[in-house]
Design an enzyme around this catalytic site. Structure first.
Site, short mmCIF file in Angstrom:
data_model
loop_
_atom_site.label_atom_id
_atom_site.label_comp_id
_atom_site.label_asym_id
_atom_site.label_seq_id
_atom_site.Cartn_x
_atom_site.Cartn_y
_atom_site.Cartn_z
N GLY A 20 0.81 -1.22 0.00
CA GLY A 20 0.00 0.00 0.00
C GLY A 20 0.84 1.27 0.00
O GLY A 20 0.65 2.17 -0.83
N ILE A 21 1.79 1.36 0.92
CA ILE A 21 2.59 2.58 1.03
C ILE A 21 3.56 2.69 -0.14
O ILE A 21 3.74 3.77 -0.72
CB ILE A 21 3.34 2.59 2.39
CG1 ILE A 21 2.34 2.71 3.54
CG2 ILE A 21 4.36 3.72 2.44
CD1 ILE A 21 2.95 2.61 4.93
N ASN A 92 11.31 0.57 2.46
CA ASN A 92 9.90 0.55 2.86
C ASN A 92 9.39 -0.85 3.19
O ASN A 92 8.45 -0.98 3.97
CB ASN A 92 9.07 1.16 1.70
CG ASN A 92 7.59 0.90 1.85
OD1 ASN A 92 6.94 1.44 2.75
ND2 ASN A 92 7.04 0.04 1.00
N TYR A 157 8.22 -5.87 16.82
CA TYR A 157 7.98 -4.75 15.89
C TYR A 157 8.56 -3.47 16.48
O TYR A 157 9.26 -2.72 15.80
CB TYR A 157 6.48 -4.64 15.62
CG TYR A 157 6.11 -3.76 14.43
CD1 TYR A 157 6.33 -4.21 13.12
CD2 TYR A 157 5.54 -2.51 14.60
CE1 TYR A 157 5.99 -3.41 12.03
CE2 TYR A 157 5.19 -1.71 13.53
CZ TYR A 157 5.41 -2.17 12.24
OH TYR A 157 5.07 -1.38 11.16
N ILE A 192 -2.19 2.71 9.29
CA ILE A 192 -2.71 3.01 7.94
C ILE A 192 -3.44 1.77 7.45
O ILE A 192 -2.95 0.65 7.64
CB ILE A 192 -1.55 3.31 6.96
CG1 ILE A 192 -0.67 4.44 7.50
CG2 ILE A 192 -2.08 3.66 5.57
CD1 ILE A 192 0.63 4.59 6.75
N THR A 194 -3.70 -0.63 5.25
CA THR A 194 -3.08 -1.37 4.15
C THR A 194 -3.16 -2.86 4.51
O THR A 194 -3.55 -3.19 5.64
CB THR A 194 -1.59 -1.00 4.00
OG1 THR A 194 -0.91 -1.44 5.18
CG2 THR A 194 -1.39 0.49 3.79
N GLN A 262 0.53 13.45 23.16
CA GLN A 262 -0.37 13.37 24.32
C GLN A 262 0.39 13.12 25.60
O GLN A 262 1.39 12.42 25.60
CB GLN A 262 -1.39 12.25 24.11
CG GLN A 262 -2.24 12.46 22.87
CD GLN A 262 -3.17 11.28 22.57
OE1 GLN A 262 -4.34 11.35 22.88
NE2 GLN A 262 -2.64 10.22 22.01
N1 LIG Z 1 0.21 0.03 7.54
C1 LIG Z 1 0.56 0.56 8.70
O1 LIG Z 1 -0.27 0.72 9.63
C2 LIG Z 1 1.99 1.02 8.92
C3 LIG Z 1 2.22 1.95 9.95
C4 LIG Z 1 3.53 2.36 10.19
C5 LIG Z 1 4.58 1.87 9.42
N2 LIG Z 1 4.32 0.97 8.42
C6 LIG Z 1 5.47 0.46 7.65
O2 LIG Z 1 5.31 0.83 6.31
C7 LIG Z 1 6.00 -0.11 5.46
C8 LIG Z 1 5.09 -0.54 4.31
O3 LIG Z 1 3.96 -1.20 4.86
P1 LIG Z 1 2.52 -1.28 4.17
O4 LIG Z 1 1.54 -0.77 5.16
O5 LIG Z 1 2.56 -0.70 2.80
O6 LIG Z 1 2.35 -2.86 4.14
P2 LIG Z 1 2.02 -3.86 2.92
O7 LIG Z 1 1.87 -5.19 3.57
O8 LIG Z 1 0.92 -3.30 2.09
O9 LIG Z 1 3.37 -3.79 2.06
C9 LIG Z 1 4.58 -4.37 2.48
C10 LIG Z 1 5.28 -4.93 1.25
O10 LIG Z 1 6.55 -5.46 1.67
C11 LIG Z 1 6.77 -6.64 0.93
N3 LIG Z 1 7.74 -7.51 1.61
C12 LIG Z 1 7.55 -8.28 2.72
N4 LIG Z 1 8.68 -8.96 2.98
C13 LIG Z 1 9.60 -8.61 2.05
C14 LIG Z 1 10.94 -9.00 1.79
N5 LIG Z 1 11.59 -9.91 2.55
N6 LIG Z 1 11.58 -8.43 0.73
C15 LIG Z 1 10.95 -7.52 -0.05
N7 LIG Z 1 9.67 -7.15 0.12
C16 LIG Z 1 9.01 -7.69 1.17
C17 LIG Z 1 5.40 -7.29 0.81
O11 LIG Z 1 5.35 -8.24 -0.27
C18 LIG Z 1 4.50 -6.09 0.60
O12 LIG Z 1 4.30 -5.82 -0.78
C19 LIG Z 1 6.45 -1.24 6.39
O13 LIG Z 1 7.81 -1.08 6.70
C20 LIG Z 1 5.58 -1.05 7.62
O14 LIG Z 1 6.19 -1.58 8.78
C21 LIG Z 1 3.05 0.55 8.16
#
Ligand SMILES: NC(=O)c1ccc[n+]([C@@H]2O[C@H](COP(=O)([O-])OP(=O)(O)OC[C@H]3O[C@@H](n4cnc5c(N)ncnc54)[C@H](O)[C@@H]3O)[C@@H](O)[C@H]2O)c1
Length: 262
Positions: A20-21, A92, A157, A192, A194, A262
Site C-alpha cells: 500500500g505505502i 519501505n 515490531y 494506515i 493497508t 499526548q
Molecule cells: N500500515 C501501517 O499501519 C503502517 C504503519 C507504520 C509503518 N508501516 C510500515 O510501512 C511499510 C510498508 O507497509 P505497508 O503498510 O505498505 O504494508 P504492505 O503489507 O501493504 O506492504 C509491504 C510490502 O513489503 C513486501 N515484503 C515483505 N517482505 C519482504 C521482503 N523480505 N523483501 C521484499 N519485500 C518484502 C510485501 O510483499 C509487501 O508488498 C512497512 O515497513 C511497515 O512496517 C506501516
C-alpha cells in the site's frame, strides 16, 4: 509527464513497492518527474503495480528479497542499469510481527528483525556507493510510530522499528562526515489501512479487512481523529526525496495525528 517536477532527474528504488505505502510513494514520485524501480519479494504484484503506474511515468519492477545480500546486489544493479543511476532509496519493505516479549517465538522475532531492520542495514550499505555517484542523494527509511512508542504486544515490531530510527541517524552522520551530500531520514506513521494492518487483526493467519468498529477505535486514539493514509506518507517521502529538504538529515517525521504529543 512530470517534466520540471519537484523530483525531476531523481532515480528512486522503492522496496516493498507492491504494498500500500510503496505504491503510493511510487505514484507521488512519478507525478513529480522521478523515474522509479519498484522492488518486492512478490514479483508478480510489483509487476502489476508498475504496469498500472506506467501511465504516470517511467517505472520498472523487479523481484527483491530485502533480507538477502545477493538479492540487494541484483536489485541495485537492475536499478542503476534501468534508470541510469540511483539517488533516492526508500527502505519501505516490512512485515507485522505480533506478540509480547514472552509470546513472540524466537523464529518470529528473527524473521521480524531480518525483514524490518537487517534489510535496512544491508540495503544502505550496498546502496551508498551508488548514491555517492549521483549526489545529492536521499535515503528514506519507513519506520513507524511504534519505533518511538512501545506497546505490550509489539515487542519485536517495536524493537526493529526503533532500530531503524537509530540506524537512520548513524547513517546520516556517517554520510555527512564523509563529506557526501547524502541525507538519511525516517518516517514514523500511525496506523494506515493497508494489507499490513489487516495482519494486525488477523486471526489464525487469515488477513481480514478492518470493520468500522476496529477502524473507529484506532482512529479515535489519534487526536486528529483519523488513521494515517498512504498519501500522508507519500507526501512526506516526496519532501524528503526532493532537494527542498536539503538541510534535513538524521531527522524523523512523525505522521501520527498527534498521538505521541499526548
Ligand atoms: N500500515 C501501517 O499501519 C503502517 C504503519 C507504520 C509503518 N508501516 C510500515 O510501512 C511499510 C510498508 O507497509 P505497508 O503498510 O505498505 O504494508 P504492505 O503489507 O501493504 O506492504 C509491504 C510490502 O513489503 C513486501 N515484503 C515483505 N517482505 C519482504 C521482503 N523480505 N523483501 C521484499 N519485500 C518484502 C510485501 O510483499 C509487501 O508488498 C512497512 O515497513 C511497515 O512496517 C506501516
Amino acid at each position: 509527464m512530470g517534466e520540471g517536477g519537484r523530483l525531476s532527474g531523481k532515480m528512486a528504488l522503492i522496496t516493498g513497492g507492491a504494498g500500500g505505502i510503496g505504491q503510493a510513494i511510487a505514484c507521488a514520485f512519478l507525478k513529480q518527474g522521478a523515474s522509479v524501480m519498484l522492488s518486492d519479494i512478490d514479483a508478480s504484484h510489483a509487476g502489476a503495480a508498475a504496469n498500472r503506474l506506467s501511465e504516470v511515468g517511467e517505472i520498472h519492477a523487479c523481484q527483491h528479497d530485502v533480507t538477502d545480500e545477493a538479492s540487494w546486489n541484483q536489485a541495485l544493479e537492475k536499478t542503476v542499469s534501468a534508470l541510469g543511476g540511483l539517488n533516492v532509496l526508500v527502505n519501505n519493505a516490512g512485515i507485522w510481527v505480533a506478540g509480547s516479549v514472552e509470546d513472540v517465538t524466537p523464529d518470529a522475532w528473527r524473521r521480524g528483525m531480518s525483514v524490518n531492520l537487517d534489510s535496512v542495514y544491508l540495503g544502505t550499505r550496498q546502496a551508498l556507493p551508488h548514491l555517492r555517484e549521483s549526489q545529492p542523494a536521499s535515503i528514506i527509511n519507513i519506520s513507524s510510530i511504534a519505533g518511538i512508542i512501545a506497546g505490550p504486544n509489539l515487542a519485536a515490531y517495536n524493537a526493529a522499528k526503533a532500530g531503524v530510527w537509530m540506524l537512520t541517524k548513524a547513517t546520516a552522520l556517517h554520510a555527512a562526515r564523509g563529506g557526501n551530500n547524502i541525507r538519511c531520514n525516517s518516517i514514523h506513521p500511525y496506523f494506515i489501512d493497508t494489507p499490513l494492518l489487516q495482519d494486525v487483526f488477523a486471526r489464525g493467519g487469515e488477513r481480514k479487512a478492518l470493520n468500522d468498529d476496529q477502524r473507529g477505535k484506532l482512529a479515535s486514539q489519534a487526536p486528529l481523529g483519523r488513521l494515517c493514509t498512504t498519501d500522508d506518507v507519500a507526501n512526506a517521502a516526496l519532501y524528503l526525496a526532493s532537494d527542498e529538504s536539503g538541510y534535513m538529515t538524521g531527522a524523523e517525521i512523525k505522521l501520527d495525528g498527534g498521538f505521541s504529543a499526548q
